[in-house]
Design an enzyme around this catalytic site. Structure first.
Site, PDB file in Angstrom:
ATOM      1  CG  HIS A 198      -5.787  -2.058   8.980  1.00 36.98           C
ATOM      2  ND1 HIS A 198      -5.895  -0.979   9.821  1.00 36.98           N
ATOM      3  CD2 HIS A 198      -4.484  -2.068   8.599  1.00 36.98           C
ATOM      4  CE1 HIS A 198      -4.739  -0.369   9.943  1.00 36.98           C
ATOM      5  NE2 HIS A 198      -3.851  -1.016   9.221  1.00 36.98           N
ATOM      6  CG  ASN A 232      -8.787  -1.359  12.245  1.00 36.36           C
ATOM      7  OD1 ASN A 232      -7.870  -1.996  11.728  1.00 36.36           O
ATOM      8  ND2 ASN A 232      -9.274  -0.256  11.715  1.00 36.36           N
ATOM      9  CG  ASP A 275      -0.230  -0.417   2.511  1.00 32.53           C
ATOM     10  OD1 ASP A 275       1.007  -0.333   2.551  1.00 32.53           O
ATOM     11  OD2 ASP A 275      -0.900  -0.817   3.464  1.00 32.53           O
ATOM     12  CD  GLU A 328      -8.686   1.220   8.004  1.00 35.39           C
ATOM     13  OE1 GLU A 328      -8.669   0.279   8.818  1.00 35.39           O
ATOM     14  OE2 GLU A 328      -8.149   2.315   8.219  1.00 35.39           O
TER      15      GLU A 328
HETATM   16  C1  GLP Z   1      -0.398   0.427   8.518  1.00 35.19           C
HETATM   17  C2  GLP Z   1      -0.042  -0.420   7.307  1.00 35.19           C
HETATM   18  C3  GLP Z   1      -0.232  -1.891   7.578  1.00 35.19           C
HETATM   19  C4  GLP Z   1       0.410  -2.266   8.898  1.00 35.19           C
HETATM   20  C5  GLP Z   1      -0.262  -1.510  10.020  1.00 35.19           C
HETATM   21  C6  GLP Z   1       0.313  -1.835  11.378  1.00 35.19           C
HETATM   22  O1  GLP Z   1      -1.733   0.745   8.587  1.00 35.19           O
HETATM   23  N1  GLP Z   1      -0.790  -0.058   6.158  1.00 35.19           N
HETATM   24  O2  GLP Z   1       0.319  -2.631   6.503  1.00 35.19           O
HETATM   25  O3  GLP Z   1       0.297  -3.646   9.120  1.00 35.19           O
HETATM   26  O4  GLP Z   1      -0.054  -0.118   9.768  1.00 35.19           O
HETATM   27  O5  GLP Z   1       1.454  -1.076  11.594  1.00 35.19           O
HETATM   28  P1  GLP Z   1       2.496  -1.302  12.741  1.00 35.19           P
HETATM   29  O6  GLP Z   1       3.325  -2.453  12.326  1.00 35.19           O
HETATM   30  O7  GLP Z   1       3.272  -0.018  12.773  1.00 35.19           O
HETATM   31  O8  GLP Z   1       1.728  -1.548  13.983  1.00 35.19           O
END
Ligand code: GLP
Length: 241
Positions: free
Chosen positions: A138, A136, A67, A143
């Site tokens: 995702h 959440n 993404d 989402e």
């Molecule tokens: C973002 C990314 C996800 C990732 C999530 C969790 O929203 N788009 O791909 O898994 O954050 O991030 P973190 O690893 O910093 O908790």
């Protein structure tokens, strides 16, 4: 699902990097699906160590990232382009031509998503997809919703994701409200999936992903239907299972 329980972030990173290294030993020209966020930073560090130790090469590897924030240029320090350069690509022997990320500044974001989806198919699909997990539930930037979005698409980010990700920006008002993300179908078509999670803030999401009902309200729950998912997590992230 295979679940590895690790003692801390360091151990998660080592395990995940070893699994990715094994994937490259098995298939030198793998297509790797890559993730951003705090979770994979340690994994990338260990992968770079394995590369520097001569265990693996990325010469024939192709990568596709999950993404990108809409509106951020590649050079923006908060963009996922920038993150990937900093944490992985600038340290390894990957051919820049083989690196693929969605553009946050494409004139037509929907077309950008369509082209990305086609490109993934054209290069033979993803051999191993690395994932983190949002609080959440995702995955990528898919989402919670009333239905699963199959293909790469433009997403409206939820307040909880904007808030969680604001820690990396100077101010919450600078967090983009939209992103481009691989869809649930794009992710589910990967041959193998490796999900990493650490810390208490991920415990609810992991419990629902692994043992809750399969529902678009918890996008990661669909992973229960994938034939080859490995979760690497610490005690805290697994504490509500
Ligand atoms: C973002 C990314 C996800 C990732 C999530 C969790 O929203 N788009 O791909 O898994 O954050 O991030 P973190 O690893 O910093 O908790």
């Amino acid at each position: 699902m295979k679940i590895y329980r690790e003692k801390d972030y360091e151990a998660i990173s080592l395990r995940a990097a070893n699994i990715l290294t094994a994937q490259l030993v098995l298939k030198q020209n793998s297509v790797l699906g890559l993730a951003t966020g705090s979770s994979p930073i340690g994994t990338y560090k260990k992968l770079v160590e394995n590369y520097k130790a001569g265990e693996i090469s990325f010469r024939d590897v192709r990568t596709v990232n999950l993404d990108e924030y809409k509106g951020l240029k590649d050079s923006d320090p908060n963009s996922y382009h920038y993150f990937m350069q900093e944490n992985l690509f600038s340290h390894i022997d990957i051919d820049p031509e083989n690196v693929h990320l969605l553009s946050g500044v494409a004139e037509d974001s929907d077309l950008e998503c369509e082209k990305y989806e086609r490109m993934i198919r054209a290069i033979g699909g993803i051999d191993m997809q690395l994932l983190g997990i949002g609080r959440n539930g995702h995955i990528g930037f898919n989402e919670p919703d009333s239905s699963f979005t199959v293909n790469t698409h433009v997403v409206d980010l939820t307040e909880s994701t904007i808030e969680a990700n604001s820690r990396l920006f100077d101010d919450i008002s600078q967090v983009p409200r939209q992103a481009l993300s691989m869809g649930i179908g794009t992710i589910m078509h990967a041959k193998r999936i490796l999900l990493i999670a650490n810390g208490e803030s991920k415990a609810d999401a992991i419990a629902k992903v692994v043992a809750g009902p399969v529902t678009p309200e918890v996008p990661g729950s669909i992973l229960q239907l994938h034939p080859d998912v490995t979760i690497v997590a610490d005690d805290k992230a697994l504490s509500k299972l």
